[in-house]
Design a protein around this motif. Structure first.
Motif, PDB file in Angstrom:
ATOM      1  N   THR A 117      41.461  31.262  34.361  1.00 12.02           N
ATOM      2  CA  THR A 117      40.654  32.566  34.405  1.00 12.02           C
ATOM      3  C   THR A 117      40.157  32.700  35.952  1.00 12.02           C
ATOM      4  O   THR A 117      39.543  33.824  36.297  1.00 12.02           O
ATOM      5  CB  THR A 117      39.240  31.501  33.903  1.00 12.02           C
ATOM      6  OG1 THR A 117      39.155  30.442  34.731  1.00 12.02           O
ATOM      7  CG2 THR A 117      38.988  31.429  32.408  1.00 12.02           C
ATOM      8  N   ILE A 118      41.123  32.139  36.891  1.00 14.11           N
ATOM      9  CA  ILE A 118      40.972  32.429  38.242  1.00 14.11           C
ATOM     10  C   ILE A 118      41.549  33.700  38.661  1.00 14.11           C
ATOM     11  O   ILE A 118      42.604  34.069  38.111  1.00 14.11           O
ATOM     12  CB  ILE A 118      41.658  31.249  39.225  1.00 14.11           C
ATOM     13  CG1 ILE A 118      40.810  29.836  38.857  1.00 14.11           C
ATOM     14  CG2 ILE A 118      41.756  31.599  40.814  1.00 14.11           C
ATOM     15  CD1 ILE A 118      41.621  28.848  39.600  1.00 14.11           C
ATOM     16  N   THR A 119      41.010  34.639  39.224  1.00 15.78           N
ATOM     17  CA  THR A 119      41.466  35.963  39.497  1.00 15.78           C
ATOM     18  C   THR A 119      41.715  36.064  40.889  1.00 15.78           C
ATOM     19  O   THR A 119      41.569  34.919  41.936  1.00 15.78           O
ATOM     20  CB  THR A 119      40.445  37.095  39.341  1.00 15.78           C
ATOM     21  OG1 THR A 119      39.350  36.974  40.139  1.00 15.78           O
ATOM     22  CG2 THR A 119      39.919  36.874  37.685  1.00 15.78           C
ATOM     23  N   VAL A 120      42.632  37.132  41.415  1.00 14.95           N
ATOM     24  CA  VAL A 120      42.849  37.328  42.968  1.00 14.95           C
ATOM     25  C   VAL A 120      41.649  37.342  43.569  1.00 14.95           C
ATOM     26  O   VAL A 120      41.686  37.038  44.816  1.00 14.95           O
ATOM     27  CB  VAL A 120      43.851  38.482  42.989  1.00 14.95           C
ATOM     28  CG1 VAL A 120      43.992  38.871  44.316  1.00 14.95           C
ATOM     29  CG2 VAL A 120      45.004  38.332  41.994  1.00 14.95           C
ATOM     30  N   ASP A 121      40.692  37.923  43.267  1.00  6.90           N
ATOM     31  CA  ASP A 121      39.294  38.124  43.928  1.00  6.90           C
ATOM     32  C   ASP A 121      38.903  36.630  44.174  1.00  6.90           C
ATOM     33  O   ASP A 121      38.264  36.504  45.106  1.00  6.90           O
ATOM     34  CB  ASP A 121      38.510  38.829  42.831  1.00  6.90           C
ATOM     35  CG  ASP A 121      38.581  40.528  43.032  1.00  6.90           C
ATOM     36  OD1 ASP A 121      39.040  40.811  43.913  1.00  6.90           O
ATOM     37  OD2 ASP A 121      38.110  41.158  42.172  1.00  6.90           O
ATOM     38  N   ASP A 122      38.994  35.806  43.087  1.00  5.16           N
ATOM     39  CA  ASP A 122      38.558  34.325  43.372  1.00  5.16           C
ATOM     40  C   ASP A 122      39.247  33.819  44.434  1.00  5.16           C
ATOM     41  O   ASP A 122      38.769  33.005  45.285  1.00  5.16           O
ATOM     42  CB  ASP A 122      38.750  33.602  41.958  1.00  5.16           C
ATOM     43  CG  ASP A 122      37.848  34.025  41.153  1.00  5.16           C
ATOM     44  OD1 ASP A 122      36.596  34.444  41.512  1.00  5.16           O
ATOM     45  OD2 ASP A 122      38.147  33.788  39.811  1.00  5.16           O
ATOM     46  N   GLN A 123      40.590  34.126  44.639  1.00  4.48           N
ATOM     47  CA  GLN A 123      41.608  33.572  45.505  1.00  4.48           C
ATOM     48  C   GLN A 123      41.294  34.096  47.005  1.00  4.48           C
ATOM     49  O   GLN A 123      41.315  33.227  47.756  1.00  4.48           O
ATOM     50  CB  GLN A 123      42.938  33.805  45.180  1.00  4.48           C
ATOM     51  CG  GLN A 123      43.536  33.246  43.865  1.00  4.48           C
ATOM     52  CD  GLN A 123      45.041  33.699  43.620  1.00  4.48           C
ATOM     53  OE1 GLN A 123      45.628  34.278  44.683  1.00  4.48           O
ATOM     54  NE2 GLN A 123      45.429  33.718  42.505  1.00  4.48           N
ATOM     55  N   GLU A 124      40.809  35.213  47.031  1.00  4.24           N
ATOM     56  CA  GLU A 124      40.497  35.915  48.145  1.00  4.24           C
ATOM     57  C   GLU A 124      39.122  35.623  48.739  1.00  4.24           C
ATOM     58  O   GLU A 124      38.602  36.276  49.683  1.00  4.24           O
ATOM     59  CB  GLU A 124      40.622  37.331  48.229  1.00  4.24           C
ATOM     60  CG  GLU A 124      42.180  37.636  48.114  1.00  4.24           C
ATOM     61  CD  GLU A 124      42.269  39.271  47.893  1.00  4.24           C
ATOM     62  OE1 GLU A 124      43.451  39.722  48.500  1.00  4.24           O
ATOM     63  OE2 GLU A 124      41.181  40.135  47.520  1.00  4.24           O
ATOM     64  N   ASP A 125      38.081  34.974  48.065  1.00  7.23           N
ATOM     65  CA  ASP A 125      36.815  34.656  48.121  1.00  7.23           C
ATOM     66  C   ASP A 125      36.634  33.877  49.583  1.00  7.23           C
ATOM     67  O   ASP A 125      37.242  32.909  49.851  1.00  7.23           O
ATOM     68  CB  ASP A 125      36.296  33.979  47.131  1.00  7.23           C
ATOM     69  CG  ASP A 125      34.523  33.541  47.360  1.00  7.23           C
ATOM     70  OD1 ASP A 125      34.021  34.653  47.679  1.00  7.23           O
ATOM     71  OD2 ASP A 125      34.046  32.391  47.067  1.00  7.23           O
TER      72      ASP A 125
ATOM     73  N   SER B 128      34.278  26.225  44.715  1.00  5.72           N
ATOM     74  CA  SER B 128      35.231  27.402  45.181  1.00  5.72           C
ATOM     75  C   SER B 128      36.538  27.228  44.629  1.00  5.72           C
ATOM     76  O   SER B 128      37.099  26.160  44.585  1.00  5.72           O
ATOM     77  CB  SER B 128      35.118  27.311  46.733  1.00  5.72           C
ATOM     78  OG  SER B 128      36.159  28.326  47.309  1.00  5.72           O
ATOM     79  N   ASP B 129      37.019  28.405  44.387  1.00  4.45           N
ATOM     80  CA  ASP B 129      38.524  28.661  43.936  1.00  4.45           C
ATOM     81  C   ASP B 129      39.455  29.346  44.864  1.00  4.45           C
ATOM     82  O   ASP B 129      40.379  29.704  44.651  1.00  4.45           O
ATOM     83  CB  ASP B 129      38.585  29.262  42.600  1.00  4.45           C
ATOM     84  CG  ASP B 129      38.114  28.370  41.481  1.00  4.45           C
ATOM     85  OD1 ASP B 129      38.291  27.227  41.371  1.00  4.45           O
ATOM     86  OD2 ASP B 129      37.155  28.971  40.538  1.00  4.45           O
ATOM     87  N   SER B 130      38.646  29.648  46.019  1.00  4.76           N
ATOM     88  CA  SER B 130      39.421  30.347  47.216  1.00  4.76           C
ATOM     89  C   SER B 130      40.538  29.499  47.843  1.00  4.76           C
ATOM     90  O   SER B 130      40.422  28.358  47.801  1.00  4.76           O
ATOM     91  CB  SER B 130      38.290  30.377  48.419  1.00  4.76           C
ATOM     92  OG  SER B 130      39.143  31.103  49.423  1.00  4.76           O
TER      93      SER B 130
END
Length: 610
Positions: free
Chosen positions: A156-164, A263-265
């Motif tokens: 469920t992790i998105t690219v937006d989550d990675q860039e948080d 955080s999933d960043s």
């Protein structure tokens, strides 16, 4: 993993702003995560695995760009090429003005190396990338043998989550320390090294059994990290003199903030604590040092303390004066501050945690390892399966410290196996450009000395030759020097040449009696030539407006404002070249705004973000 578009460009997180400003050849701010397999690495398969991995983690495909007030990261169409290891570990990845990716994947025999510039990610992000890379590689190589694909992270992790940017997400003014609440830290003991001793990166690795280390830590009633921290402190102390005991030995120990804040960043999201010990006040046994270290860990490793420390640094970043300070001056201040803060710690100890891999993949893997470039002595640690892997790095002689560290472990009954890291024969690429520049600089000095000597021998003649030669040589040297140091960016090079040539001609014109040729002809002609050359360069080398926009704006603005002021003040006697220059520049600037309006607005937003 769910896909989303993600940001076209993004601001740097709080920690990345320090790394981008303070990195240099002495301290590249690059670290290496590697995986050693039980078989030779196949280059073609590793390239395929890397391409697949980047589909899941596209945020690594970014380059560092400079704005007026801050650096920022921008998505890039560049793609990494896997190659055999070819240079010193943790060499520079971020080269100012050079548009390149901030990570590199290499291999040597059975080892897969992932090196990354710390402004791009931290240890957690790097370990996630390496795990995915190794999994994809082994799957490509052994899929026919029945190896199955396994999902390593939440889908469920998105690219937006990675860039948080989790620093900004959890910033709160209510947790800021009040004035005077923060205690002044004593200066820590610094390991002596002679001036100029900084050399190549020395890497020393070892492995120790998790069970033996864990059992010994339980005897002391502490964690493995606390025990190793105390042993590191003692290992450093053993090489100190009585006089040096006046200062405490202090370690910097990074802390993963994801343990305190969800955080999933994959960006930087860490803080640190500074456990230390003042030797010489009592018996100073290992038991004493362990007890003091455990006390500091228990006191500092709380969510409240981590929040306050994190917010202190973000508040510094958000200071209005600092935010609106030009980037180049800000870089100097941050770099000086980083060097000054080095005096607060003696060495660094980074625990990267446990590396987990799916059970079916483990038989193909020998070990994981991690270490980093550092201006001090640094110990990095990670664990895989039933072993803890240690990596010491330094750029000066720290043999005794490492020897003491391993000896203390062995005296505690923890077996230590020294590993012999294998590196290819030194194959540093010869810098032909630097050699040519040095030769040119030497010849310039020869020319000036010769001119001064001739003038001195012809004492009856007015001394003009040395002045003319020195001025001419200085002008050529400045132009070539700027061309050499800005060679990675042709458009920036052109902009610097515009400034150097025109300002140099103003000075030259004034020094020879001011005839006005510099403002009547040189400024407008060079202004037009540079802008035309920028158009040609952008058509040949640059495909996107974002790559050339800011340099067109600077060149056009310079070629409009300065000639216009000189024209109004009457400094210009021959108006035709100046009017042509101003008109050409206005047309170019208007074309950018009308035909590239969206890119123009985006570039202004990026370059002027605070």
């Amino acid at each position: 993993m769910q896909q989303s578009k993600g940001a076209y460009w993004r601001k740097l997180d709080n920690a990345a702003k320090l790394f981008s400003a303070a990195s240099n050849k002495r301290d590249t701010r690059v670290f290496r995560f590697y995986c050693e397999l039980k078989e030779e690495v196949i280059e073609e398969k590793l390239q395929q695995a890397l391409d697949i991995t980047l589909e899941k983690y596209p945020i690594f495909l970014s380059v560092m760009r400079k704005g007026l007030f801050w650096h920022y990261l921008e998505k890039s169409s560049l793609r990494p090429i896997v190659r055999r290891e070819y240079r010193e570990p943790c060499s520079m990845l971020y080269v100012r003005d050079k548009k390149e990716l901030l990570f590199e994947v290499t291999y040597y025999k059975r080892r897969i190396n992932f090196e990354v510039f710390h402004a791009l990610t931290d240890g957690t992000g790097a370990s996630e990338f390496v795990r995915e890379l190794v999994k994809n590689y082994l799957l490509l190589v052994h899929e026919k043998e029945g190896l199955k694909d396994v999902v390593l992270s939440k889908e469920t992790i998105t690219v937006d989550d990675q860039e948080d940017d989790s620093f900004s997400k959890y910033y709160s003014e209510q947790f800021l320390r009040k004035k005077g609440e923060k205690k002044k830290k004593p200066k820590a003991y610094q390991i002596r090294r002679s001036r100029g001793q900084m050399g190549s990166l020395e890497v020393t690795e070892a492995e120790i059994p998790v069970k033996a280390l864990s059992a010994k830590a339980k005897e002391y009633g502490v964690s493995m990290t606390v025990l190793l921290t105390a042993i590191f402190l003692c290992a450093i102390h053993e090489k100190m003199t009585k006089r040096q005991e006046e200062k405490p030995v202090v370690l910097m120990v990074p802390v993963n903030l994801r343990k305190y804040f969800p955080s999933d960043s994959l960006l930087n999201f860490f803080s640190w604590i500074e456990p230390g010990y003042k030797f010489g006040d009592k018996e100073d046994t290992l038991k004493d040092v362990v007890a003091k270290t455990a006390e500091i860990f228990q006191r500092d490793l709380t969510k409240e303390n981590m929040t306050r420390t994190m917010n202190d640094y973000i508040r510094f970043e958000m200071n209005p004066i600092l935010r609106f300070t030009p980037l180049e001056f800000k870089n100097l201040c941050i770099s000086a501050g980083a060097r000054f803060s080095e005096k607060d710690v003696t060495a660094i100890f980074s625990n990267m945690g446990i590396i987990h891999m799916p059970e079916e993949y483990v038989p193909y893997i020998q070990r994981f390892g991690v270490y980093t470039s550092t201006p001090k002595v640094e110990l990095c640690m990670c664990s895989f399966e039933d072993m803890v892997y240690l990596g010491f790095t330094s750029r000066y002689d720290s043999t005794n410290i490492k020897r003491n560290f391993f000896r203390i472990l062995e005296e505690l009954g923890v077996p230590v196996k020294r590993l012999e890291p294998e590196f290819p024969d030194e194959a540093k690429e010869a810098n032909l450009g630097l050699r040519v520049f040095k030769i040119f600089s030497f010849l310039c000095i020869v020319a000036v000395v010769a001119a001064v000597s001739v003038d001195y021998l012809n004492a009856s003649e007015p001394i003009h030759l040395s002045l003319l030669v020195s001025g001419g040589v200085l002008s050529m040297w400045l132009a070539l020097a700027m061309g050499f140091y800005k060679r990675h960016n042709l458009l920036k090079n052109a902009m610097w040449q515009l400034l150097i040539i025109t300002i140099g001609c103003f000075i030259w014109d004034g020094a020879t009696g001011w005839r006005g040729w510099s403002v009547d002809f040189v400024l407008p002609i060079v202004g037009v030539i540079i802008q035309v050359s920028m158009v040609i360069i952008s058509r040949i080398f640059y495909r996107l407006a974002k790559d050339y926009m800011i340099y067109f704006i600077m060149a056009a603005g310079y070629s409009i404002i300065l000639p216009f002021i000189l024209l109004l003040t009457g400094a210009v006697k021959v108006a035709v070249p100046t009017v042509i220059c101003i008109g050409f520049s206005v047309i170019l600037l208007a074309a950018l705004i009308i035909f590239k309006g969206r890119e123009f607005r985006e570039e202004m937003e990026k370059k002027f973000h605070v």
